[in-house]
Scaffold this active site. Sequence first.
Site, PDB file in Angstrom:
ATOM      1  N   ARG A  31       6.714   7.125  24.239  1.00  0.00           N
ATOM      2  CA  ARG A  31       7.303   6.108  25.116  1.00  0.00           C
ATOM      3  C   ARG A  31       8.828   6.144  25.103  1.00  0.00           C
ATOM      4  O   ARG A  31       9.477   5.104  25.167  1.00  0.00           O
ATOM      5  CB  ARG A  31       6.859   4.695  24.691  1.00  0.00           C
ATOM      6  CG  ARG A  31       5.428   4.376  24.967  1.00  0.00           C
ATOM      7  CD  ARG A  31       5.246   3.985  26.425  1.00  0.00           C
ATOM      8  NE  ARG A  31       3.825   3.843  26.702  1.00  0.00           N
ATOM      9  CZ  ARG A  31       3.167   2.697  26.545  1.00  0.00           C
ATOM     10  NH1 ARG A  31       3.788   1.620  26.168  1.00  0.00           N
ATOM     11  NH2 ARG A  31       1.889   2.657  26.798  1.00  0.00           N
ATOM     12  N   ARG A  35      10.728   0.984  29.541  1.00  0.00           N
ATOM     13  CA  ARG A  35      11.521  -0.235  29.721  1.00  0.00           C
ATOM     14  C   ARG A  35      12.687  -0.398  28.766  1.00  0.00           C
ATOM     15  O   ARG A  35      13.584  -1.195  29.013  1.00  0.00           O
ATOM     16  CB  ARG A  35      10.600  -1.455  29.632  1.00  0.00           C
ATOM     17  CG  ARG A  35       9.881  -1.711  30.936  1.00  0.00           C
ATOM     18  CD  ARG A  35       8.848  -2.783  30.785  1.00  0.00           C
ATOM     19  NE  ARG A  35       7.817  -2.352  29.861  1.00  0.00           N
ATOM     20  CZ  ARG A  35       6.740  -3.071  29.554  1.00  0.00           C
ATOM     21  NH1 ARG A  35       6.562  -4.250  30.082  1.00  0.00           N
ATOM     22  NH2 ARG A  35       5.850  -2.604  28.714  1.00  0.00           N
ATOM     23  N   ARG A  44      12.767   1.720  38.613  1.00  0.00           N
ATOM     24  CA  ARG A  44      11.435   1.182  38.849  1.00  0.00           C
ATOM     25  C   ARG A  44      11.435  -0.110  39.676  1.00  0.00           C
ATOM     26  O   ARG A  44      10.365  -0.573  40.085  1.00  0.00           O
ATOM     27  CB  ARG A  44      10.747   0.900  37.489  1.00  0.00           C
ATOM     28  CG  ARG A  44      10.019   2.074  36.856  1.00  0.00           C
ATOM     29  CD  ARG A  44       8.706   2.386  37.561  1.00  0.00           C
ATOM     30  NE  ARG A  44       7.963   1.166  37.860  1.00  0.00           N
ATOM     31  CZ  ARG A  44       7.255   0.465  36.971  1.00  0.00           C
ATOM     32  NH1 ARG A  44       7.138   0.910  35.746  1.00  0.00           N
ATOM     33  NH2 ARG A  44       6.637  -0.638  37.320  1.00  0.00           N
ATOM     34  N   ASP A  80       0.555   8.043  32.890  1.00  0.00           N
ATOM     35  CA  ASP A  80      -0.182   7.107  32.047  1.00  0.00           C
ATOM     36  C   ASP A  80      -1.577   7.665  31.801  1.00  0.00           C
ATOM     37  O   ASP A  80      -2.066   8.474  32.591  1.00  0.00           O
ATOM     38  CB  ASP A  80      -0.282   5.723  32.700  1.00  0.00           C
ATOM     39  CG  ASP A  80      -0.690   4.674  31.669  1.00  0.00           C
ATOM     40  OD1 ASP A  80       0.183   4.193  30.922  1.00  0.00           O
ATOM     41  OD2 ASP A  80      -1.879   4.381  31.566  1.00  0.00           O
ATOM     42  N   TYR A 155     -10.991   1.071  27.685  1.00  0.00           N
ATOM     43  CA  TYR A 155     -10.462   0.362  28.866  1.00  0.00           C
ATOM     44  C   TYR A 155     -11.531   0.192  29.936  1.00  0.00           C
ATOM     45  O   TYR A 155     -11.635  -0.868  30.561  1.00  0.00           O
ATOM     46  CB  TYR A 155      -9.245   1.101  29.446  1.00  0.00           C
ATOM     47  CG  TYR A 155      -7.988   0.903  28.634  1.00  0.00           C
ATOM     48  CD1 TYR A 155      -7.357  -0.340  28.592  1.00  0.00           C
ATOM     49  CD2 TYR A 155      -7.433   1.928  27.892  1.00  0.00           C
ATOM     50  CE1 TYR A 155      -6.210  -0.533  27.837  1.00  0.00           C
ATOM     51  CE2 TYR A 155      -6.289   1.744  27.128  1.00  0.00           C
ATOM     52  CZ  TYR A 155      -5.684   0.509  27.106  1.00  0.00           C
ATOM     53  OH  TYR A 155      -4.552   0.314  26.361  1.00  0.00           O
TER      54      TYR A 155
HETATM   55  O1  CP3 Z   1       7.558   8.199  27.517  1.00  0.00           O
HETATM   56  C1  CP3 Z   1       6.341   8.398  27.377  1.00  0.00           C
HETATM   57  O2  CP3 Z   1       5.755   8.310  26.271  1.00  0.00           O
HETATM   58  C2  CP3 Z   1       5.543   8.896  28.569  1.00  0.00           C
HETATM   59  C3  CP3 Z   1       4.904   7.926  29.329  1.00  0.00           C
HETATM   60  C4  CP3 Z   1       3.640   7.202  28.880  1.00  0.00           C
HETATM   61  C5  CP3 Z   1       3.295   5.959  29.460  1.00  0.00           C
HETATM   62  N1  CP3 Z   1       2.053   5.618  29.025  1.00  0.00           N
HETATM   63  C6  CP3 Z   1       4.141   5.230  30.417  1.00  0.00           C
HETATM   64  C7  CP3 Z   1       3.944   3.777  30.545  1.00  0.00           C
HETATM   65  C8  CP3 Z   1       2.606   7.557  28.015  1.00  0.00           C
HETATM   66  C9  CP3 Z   1       2.488   8.760  27.106  1.00  0.00           C
HETATM   67  C10 CP3 Z   1       1.606   6.546  28.124  1.00  0.00           C
HETATM   68  C11 CP3 Z   1       0.314   6.608  27.421  1.00  0.00           C
HETATM   69  C12 CP3 Z   1      -0.474   5.376  27.281  1.00  0.00           C
HETATM   70  N2  CP3 Z   1      -0.745   4.414  28.211  1.00  0.00           N
HETATM   71  C13 CP3 Z   1      -1.200   5.060  26.109  1.00  0.00           C
HETATM   72  C14 CP3 Z   1      -1.224   5.892  24.874  1.00  0.00           C
HETATM   73  C15 CP3 Z   1       0.038   5.718  24.098  1.00  0.00           C
HETATM   74  C16 CP3 Z   1       0.101   4.470  23.281  1.00  0.00           C
HETATM   75  O3  CP3 Z   1       1.056   3.697  23.486  1.00  0.00           O
HETATM   76  O4  CP3 Z   1      -0.755   4.283  22.414  1.00  0.00           O
HETATM   77  C17 CP3 Z   1      -1.867   3.842  26.350  1.00  0.00           C
HETATM   78  C18 CP3 Z   1      -2.733   3.105  25.374  1.00  0.00           C
HETATM   79  C19 CP3 Z   1      -1.578   3.450  27.684  1.00  0.00           C
HETATM   80  C20 CP3 Z   1      -2.070   2.258  28.417  1.00  0.00           C
HETATM   81  C21 CP3 Z   1      -0.918   1.410  28.810  1.00  0.00           C
HETATM   82  N3  CP3 Z   1      -0.125   1.658  29.908  1.00  0.00           N
HETATM   83  C22 CP3 Z   1      -0.360   0.291  28.123  1.00  0.00           C
HETATM   84  C23 CP3 Z   1      -0.916  -0.303  26.859  1.00  0.00           C
HETATM   85  C24 CP3 Z   1       0.779  -0.100  28.840  1.00  0.00           C
HETATM   86  C25 CP3 Z   1       1.772  -1.200  28.502  1.00  0.00           C
HETATM   87  C26 CP3 Z   1       1.574  -2.445  29.267  1.00  0.00           C
HETATM   88  C27 CP3 Z   1       2.834  -3.313  29.195  1.00  0.00           C
HETATM   89  O5  CP3 Z   1       3.397  -3.589  30.266  1.00  0.00           O
HETATM   90  O6  CP3 Z   1       3.227  -3.684  28.083  1.00  0.00           O
HETATM   91  C28 CP3 Z   1       0.893   0.745  29.961  1.00  0.00           C
HETATM   92  C29 CP3 Z   1       1.958   0.721  30.970  1.00  0.00           C
HETATM   93  C30 CP3 Z   1       3.001   1.767  30.787  1.00  0.00           C
HETATM   94  N4  CP3 Z   1       2.756   3.106  30.607  1.00  0.00           N
HETATM   95  C31 CP3 Z   1       4.399   1.560  30.847  1.00  0.00           C
HETATM   96  C32 CP3 Z   1       4.992   2.829  30.709  1.00  0.00           C
HETATM   97  C33 CP3 Z   1       6.458   3.166  30.764  1.00  0.00           C
HETATM   98  C34 CP3 Z   1       5.087   0.232  31.057  1.00  0.00           C
HETATM   99  C35 CP3 Z   1       4.919  -0.211  32.463  1.00  0.00           C
HETATM  100  C36 CP3 Z   1       6.198  -0.641  33.130  1.00  0.00           C
HETATM  101  O7  CP3 Z   1       7.310  -0.187  32.768  1.00  0.00           O
HETATM  102  O8  CP3 Z   1       6.081  -1.410  34.078  1.00  0.00           O
END
Ligand code: CP3
Length: 351
Positions: A31, A35, A44, A80, A155
């Site tokens: 990540r 954000r 975004r 994602d 999920y």
């Molecule tokens: O920089 C990176 O690591 C690459 C991008 C990445 C994202 N998601 C972008 C993202 C990666 C590798 C993921 C994987 C992902 N997504 C996982 C496995 C990694 C982990 O954290 O264990 C999981 C469980 C998800 C599912 C998911 N997607 C979650 C739990 C969330 C967060 C929700 C929140 O808003 O708190 C997301 C959304 C997400 N994926 C965001 C990003 C940058 C945030 C959304 C936003 O900015 O609006």
Amino acid sequence: MTSPAPLLSDSTFLAACRREPVTRHPVWFMRQAGRSLPEYRALREGISMLDSCARPDLVTEITLQPVRRYGVDAAILYSDIVVPLKAIGVDLDIVPGVGPVVAQPFSSMGDLDRLPDLTVADVPYVDQAIRQLVAELGSTPLIGFAGAPYTLASYLIEGGPSKNHERTKALMYGDPVLWHALLDRLAGIAGAFLRVQAQAGASAVQLFDSWVGALPLADYRALVAPHSARALAAVADLGVPRIHFGVGTGELLAAMGEAGAEVVGVDFRVPLDVASARIGPARAVQGNLDPALLFAPTEVLEQRVLATVEAGRATPGHIFNLGHGVPPNADPGALQRVVDLVHSAEVGAGD
Ligand code: CP3
């Protein structure tokens, strides 16, 4: 005389994945895009997460942002784990502050019809973004990724994020035939998604089984590991290092290594030397600074970074990372200090 431009083959990240000696400790962050970066929030604005993942121009720019800013040793594709599911037609969204939410949760054999195979034609924007990124990144490797079958299933079955995974476990223990059929489908999709990314030019892949730490070892081995192994095997012939990561997986580390990846990601609960002893000498490790330390006083952060580097010396190969993703409210300045300190740490004979 100017020195020649560095090449991808000079990558310290790829060398550590292969347990080869490095000239400097490699570091990247799960990540690292997202954000915590003001430049990400600006891009975004007004665009939903899933829409942004389908736009190669935005994917390229967002993936590059942390590489430019921090000088990390690898990029990770901005996408994602639910992107391939959405691409094959599953009705889901990513709700800000919540995570993935599935409109109709999965519960029966009939639901498997909603999981057709994935091909590159379902995710042309991923293929295109990766080709663009590889050209822009030059000597910096790009990591592709997929969600592992268990984490994706959690999920789909829960319909969204869940603390205790009750529905997932009820289905897993109560209907093993359906469970295996579902995980088999998801392994095919995850494997195909990794393959699309590696064939487009990703230099490494990571399989995220973020929530599998919810399981005891025996159940992990019997009900999950064979499916994760199949997802990883889908890219075995392509020669890209494979990383396998989960949270709270101290008890599962050896079994996760046996699923086939070259590198095992370790969360912050187990010191790297202990983790590596569990995993064995045939695999590199990645991790594992507690992300909460980014909020600690600088001296404490620095001392823990150096302790993590030190523990990494007792492993056959170490890629520095956090024990989980960068928190959205992390200070980019703290992350920069971590990168700089890891890079300045002495490389010993054993590294
Ligand atoms: O920089 C990176 O690591 C690459 C991008 C990445 C994202 N998601 C972008 C993202 C990666 C590798 C993921 C994987 C992902 N997504 C996982 C496995 C990694 C982990 O954290 O264990 C999981 C469980 C998800 C599912 C998911 N997607 C979650 C739990 C969330 C967060 C929700 C929140 O808003 O708190 C997301 C959304 C997400 N994926 C965001 C990003 C940058 C945030 C959304 C936003 O900015 O609006």
